[in-house]
Write an enzyme that holds these catalytic residues in place. Structure first.
Site, PDB file in Angstrom:
ATOM      1  N   ARG A 134       0.903  -1.189  -0.201  1.00 24.02           N
ATOM      2  CA  ARG A 134      -0.032  -0.074   0.063  1.00 24.02           C
ATOM      3  C   ARG A 134       0.877   1.246   0.119  1.00 24.02           C
ATOM      4  O   ARG A 134       1.994   1.148   0.489  1.00 24.02           O
ATOM      5  CB  ARG A 134      -0.842   0.076   1.258  1.00 24.02           C
ATOM      6  CG  ARG A 134      -2.244  -1.032   1.073  1.00 24.02           C
ATOM      7  CD  ARG A 134      -3.025  -0.436   0.070  1.00 24.02           C
ATOM      8  NE  ARG A 134      -4.230  -1.313  -0.123  1.00 24.02           N
ATOM      9  CZ  ARG A 134      -4.574  -2.106  -1.167  1.00 24.02           C
ATOM     10  NH1 ARG A 134      -3.635  -2.344  -2.037  1.00 24.02           N
ATOM     11  NH2 ARG A 134      -5.616  -3.026  -1.194  1.00 24.02           N
ATOM     12  N   HIS A 169      -1.370   0.147  -9.996  1.00 21.44           N
ATOM     13  CA  HIS A 169      -1.810  -0.863  -9.161  1.00 21.44           C
ATOM     14  C   HIS A 169      -2.395  -2.008  -9.947  1.00 21.44           C
ATOM     15  O   HIS A 169      -3.364  -2.289 -10.116  1.00 21.44           O
ATOM     16  CB  HIS A 169      -3.004  -0.088  -8.509  1.00 21.44           C
ATOM     17  CG  HIS A 169      -3.361  -0.967  -7.202  1.00 21.44           C
ATOM     18  ND1 HIS A 169      -3.829  -0.286  -6.206  1.00 21.44           N
ATOM     19  CD2 HIS A 169      -3.259  -2.158  -6.677  1.00 21.44           C
ATOM     20  CE1 HIS A 169      -4.089  -1.127  -5.046  1.00 21.44           C
ATOM     21  NE2 HIS A 169      -3.990  -2.454  -5.680  1.00 21.44           N
TER      22      HIS A 169
HETATM   23  P1  NAP Z   1      -1.604 -10.934   4.811  1.00 19.78           P
HETATM   24  O1  NAP Z   1      -1.824 -12.395   4.300  1.00 19.78           O
HETATM   25  O2  NAP Z   1      -2.645 -10.350   5.936  1.00 19.78           O
HETATM   26  O3  NAP Z   1      -0.086 -10.689   5.368  1.00 19.78           O
HETATM   27  C1  NAP Z   1       0.450  -9.306   5.785  1.00 19.78           C
HETATM   28  C2  NAP Z   1       1.801  -9.406   6.151  1.00 19.78           C
HETATM   29  O4  NAP Z   1       2.150  -8.180   6.922  1.00 19.78           O
HETATM   30  C3  NAP Z   1       1.948 -10.481   7.517  1.00 19.78           C
HETATM   31  O5  NAP Z   1       2.953 -11.113   7.295  1.00 19.78           O
HETATM   32  C4  NAP Z   1       1.981  -9.664   8.664  1.00 19.78           C
HETATM   33  O6  NAP Z   1       2.770 -10.100   9.736  1.00 19.78           O
HETATM   34  C5  NAP Z   1       2.685  -8.494   8.131  1.00 19.78           C
HETATM   35  N1  NAP Z   1       2.440  -7.132   8.832  1.00 19.78           N
HETATM   36  C6  NAP Z   1       1.270  -6.690   9.250  1.00 19.78           C
HETATM   37  N2  NAP Z   1       1.561  -5.281   9.700  1.00 19.78           N
HETATM   38  C7  NAP Z   1       2.901  -5.405  10.018  1.00 19.78           C
HETATM   39  C8  NAP Z   1       3.912  -4.182  10.531  1.00 19.78           C
HETATM   40  N3  NAP Z   1       3.494  -3.325  11.367  1.00 19.78           N
HETATM   41  N4  NAP Z   1       5.250  -4.712  10.537  1.00 19.78           N
HETATM   42  C9  NAP Z   1       6.068  -5.892   9.996  1.00 19.78           C
HETATM   43  N5  NAP Z   1       4.714  -6.840   9.361  1.00 19.78           N
HETATM   44  C10 NAP Z   1       3.674  -6.541   9.171  1.00 19.78           C
HETATM   45  O7  NAP Z   1      -1.742  -9.851   3.626  1.00 19.78           O
HETATM   46  P2  NAP Z   1      -1.411 -10.561   2.117  1.00 19.78           P
HETATM   47  O8  NAP Z   1      -2.510 -11.065   1.531  1.00 19.78           O
HETATM   48  O9  NAP Z   1       0.038 -10.981   1.963  1.00 19.78           O
HETATM   49  O10 NAP Z   1      -1.477  -9.034   1.361  1.00 19.78           O
HETATM   50  C11 NAP Z   1      -0.814  -7.826   1.892  1.00 19.78           C
HETATM   51  C12 NAP Z   1      -1.264  -6.582   1.036  1.00 19.78           C
HETATM   52  O11 NAP Z   1      -0.826  -6.577  -0.136  1.00 19.78           O
HETATM   53  C13 NAP Z   1      -2.660  -6.380   1.286  1.00 19.78           C
HETATM   54  O12 NAP Z   1      -2.943  -6.005   2.613  1.00 19.78           O
HETATM   55  C14 NAP Z   1      -2.792  -5.192   0.228  1.00 19.78           C
HETATM   56  O13 NAP Z   1      -2.638  -4.008   0.614  1.00 19.78           O
HETATM   57  C15 NAP Z   1      -1.696  -5.496  -0.668  1.00 19.78           C
HETATM   58  N6  NAP Z   1      -2.073  -6.091  -2.166  1.00 19.78           N
HETATM   59  C16 NAP Z   1      -1.796  -5.332  -3.095  1.00 19.78           C
HETATM   60  C17 NAP Z   1      -2.187  -5.659  -4.520  1.00 19.78           C
HETATM   61  C18 NAP Z   1      -1.530  -4.816  -5.679  1.00 19.78           C
HETATM   62  O14 NAP Z   1      -2.194  -5.135  -6.784  1.00 19.78           O
HETATM   63  N7  NAP Z   1      -0.674  -4.004  -5.605  1.00 19.78           N
HETATM   64  C19 NAP Z   1      -2.973  -6.710  -4.646  1.00 19.78           C
HETATM   65  C20 NAP Z   1      -3.257  -7.580  -3.578  1.00 19.78           C
HETATM   66  C21 NAP Z   1      -3.033  -7.104  -2.322  1.00 19.78           C
HETATM   67  P3  NAP Z   1       2.133 -11.266  10.503  1.00 19.78           P
HETATM   68  O15 NAP Z   1       2.650 -12.495   9.528  1.00 19.78           O
HETATM   69  O16 NAP Z   1       3.060 -11.402  11.683  1.00 19.78           O
HETATM   70  O17 NAP Z   1       0.846 -11.165  10.917  1.00 19.78           O
END
Ligand code: NAP
Length: 302
Positions: free
Chosen positions: A217, A265
């Site tokens: 993000r 994006h």
């Molecule tokens: P997820 O499975 O919820 O994983 C989030 C990760 O971030 C987890 O490893 C979490 O740690 C870590 N995290 C959260 N807060 C943190 C902090 N303050 N410091 C360090 N690590 C932290 O999410 P995901 O499915 O991988 O998706 C991640 C993000 O990608 C989404 O939230 C979205 O914003 C973005 N996204 C972007 C696109 C695009 O096209 N650009 C597409 C889809 C998603 P823990 O493992 O310890 O909980």
């Protein structure tokens, strides 16, 4: 199961057939008496702004992995599940690996200007560490692909929870990890803790010449600090797929900066063909009282 669909009209055209193909019995609607629905399928761009009257809804299934735009809605009290989709994870891994290879091989260094630049042979992937900040569904998928290419992968997550084959660190170890991050891939959600996490102080910890690839993000990186950091080579280049304001305004300095690559994006999309099955299964789990997958923890914001 009576399901309310709230997303953009284009999403309806794409999702309704995919959902019905998996569950022909799904009673899927774009409007109706809120109290009559058992579940909601949701993405930003739809018409529901007040969840209060949906008193019988047992699950809201998001079509997006990022949930910051729904979780901040004060009327939301129902359980919320975020999107986990193998197609989304594959797309993100490909995006991150592709741009990491551009950084790794120094592809930008070979202008067609008649200069024979053979002074520096790129190292092998096995000789380079890639850091992934955010080791959730998408981070783990990117790590697996990058590890397959041969990179040594270091991961940072909130908890530092172990991931096989990856040197994992908790958030408290971030500063130390940044110093060794020649390629830093950011896949964090937007939460109060992640906003401006990469500020001027932390960007200054990067090694000179580092690349940042941010597909999580746009709030993660302090925009002004990034522009300032680029002047000193920390980072040397940023590939940005996500921004504080999207679409990125035409007059934004990122568009014309030689040290920034803007992608609009497009890193990874939720594809009904690969994602509908998981969404339908989750709704069925909620209806039958089984534990639901991928529930959002509102206290953490993701
Ligand atoms: P997820 O499975 O919820 O994983 C989030 C990760 O971030 C987890 O490893 C979490 O740690 C870590 N995290 C959260 N807060 C943190 C902090 N303050 N410091 C360090 N690590 C932290 O999410 P995901 O499915 O991988 O998706 C991640 C993000 O990608 C989404 O939230 C979205 O914003 C973005 N996204 C972007 C696109 C695009 O096209 N650009 C597409 C889809 C998603 P823990 O493992 O310890 O909980």
């Amino acid at each position: 199961m009576k399901v309310r669909f709230s997303a953009s009209p284009a999403a309806w055209d794409e999702w309704a057939p995919a959902l019905r193909a998996i569950d022909p019995g799904m009673d899927l609607h774009r409007d109706g008496d809120p109290a009559s629905f058992d579940a909601i399928i949701y993405a930003p761009g739809g018409d529901i702004t007040d969840f209060t009257p949906y008193v019988n809804v047992r699950l809201i299934q998001s079509l997006w992995a990022g949930v910051e735009r729904i979780i901040t809605n004060d009327t939301l009290t129902q359980p919320l599940a975020r999107m986990v989709d193998p197609g989304l994870a594959q797309g993100m891994a490909e995006y991150c690996t592709g741009w990491a290879m551009r950084a790794h091989l120094g592809m930008d260094g070979y202008a067609q200007d008649g200069t024979w630049r053979n002074g520096q042979i790129p190292p092998l992937a096995t000789e380079r560490t890639v850091t992934i900040l955010g080791m959730g569904e998408l981070g783990k998928s990117a790590a697996a692909m990058l590890g397959g290419v041969g990179f040594s992968v270091t991961g940072v997550s909130n908890s530092g929870r172990a991931v096989p084959g990856i040197a994992m660190h908790p958030l408290s170890g971030l500063d130390q990890v940044l110093a060794g991050s020649q390629i830093l891939i950011c896949l964090l959600p937007d939460t109060p803790v992640t906003r401006n996490l990469l500020d001027a102080r932390r960007l200054a910890l990067l090694p000179k010449g580092a690349w940042i690839i941010n597909a999580g993000r746009g709030t993660l990186i302090d925009d002004d600090a990034l522009l300032q950091g680029l002047q000193g080579g920390r980072p040397a280049h940023a590939v940005l797929d996500v921004f504080r304001t999207e679409p990125l305004p035409r007059d934004h300095p990122f568009w014309s900066h030689p040290g920034i690559t803007v992608t609009p994006h497009v890193a990874a999309d939720t594809r009904p063909a690969t994602a509908a099955r998981g969404a339908v299964d989750n709704l069925h789990r909620a209806m039958s009282g089984q534990p639901v997958a991928n529930l959002v923890d509102r206290s953490k914001g993701y």
